[in-house]
Design an enzyme around this catalytic site. Structure first.
Site, PDB file in Angstrom:
ATOM      1  N   HIS A 145      48.926 -23.969  52.004  1.00 21.33           N
ATOM      2  CA  HIS A 145      49.356 -24.961  51.022  1.00 21.33           C
ATOM      3  C   HIS A 145      48.767 -24.596  49.670  1.00 21.33           C
ATOM      4  O   HIS A 145      47.627 -24.146  49.587  1.00 21.33           O
ATOM      5  CB  HIS A 145      48.896 -26.363  51.425  1.00 21.33           C
ATOM      6  CG  HIS A 145      49.572 -26.869  52.663  1.00 21.33           C
ATOM      7  ND1 HIS A 145      50.846 -27.388  52.644  1.00 21.33           N
ATOM      8  CD2 HIS A 145      49.169 -26.920  53.940  1.00 21.33           C
ATOM      9  CE1 HIS A 145      51.187 -27.747  53.867  1.00 21.33           C
ATOM     10  NE2 HIS A 145      50.181 -27.466  54.681  1.00 21.33           N
TER      11      HIS A 145
ATOM     12  N   CYS B 119      54.149 -25.489  45.583  1.00 23.74           N
ATOM     13  CA  CYS B 119      54.641 -25.619  46.953  1.00 23.74           C
ATOM     14  C   CYS B 119      56.150 -25.864  46.958  1.00 23.74           C
ATOM     15  O   CYS B 119      56.886 -25.260  47.733  1.00 23.74           O
ATOM     16  CB  CYS B 119      53.906 -26.755  47.656  1.00 23.74           C
ATOM     17  SG  CYS B 119      54.248 -26.831  49.416  1.00 23.74           S
TER      18      CYS B 119
END
Length: 109
Positions: A21, A33
């Protein structure tokens, strides 16, 4: 950090894996992201539709992991077309990496 690993054999993309992430913003507002997801899933969908093939895909239910492999049955013109699409994906991801390098790292093997 998002890690992107591209697997090539004889200058042909065989597979790619995206994991992690970015944590560049609050959940739901993480632009890095979102950009990586849009580029990668858009490319997978383009290969599937334009090359008329089903890719080997593994992804985590909660996000943060995507593995895509081209099937061995993909040859000739369809393989060339798939590789052009995936090379475009890599260039888009490199653009993100240049701007947000502290959140994404691309490796080509």
């Amino acid at each position: 950090m998002i890690k992107v690993v591209i697997s090539k054999y004889n200058d042909t993309i065989h597979a790619f894996e995206i994991s992690g992430h970015a944590n560049s913003g609050p959940y739901g507002y993480d632009l890095v992201c979102a950009a990586v997801s849009a580029v990668s899933f858009g490319s997978v969908n383009a290969v599937t539709a334009l090359c008329e093939t089903e890719l080997i895909v593994d992804q985590a239910g909660e996000g943060g992991y995507l593995y895509v492999e081209l099937p061995n049955s993909l040859t000739g013109e369809r393989l060339e077309k798939a590789n052009i699409i995936l090379e475009a994906m890599i260039e888009s991801l490199k653009t993100i990496e240049r701007q947000y390098g502290e959140f994404i790292k691309i490796t080509i093997e």
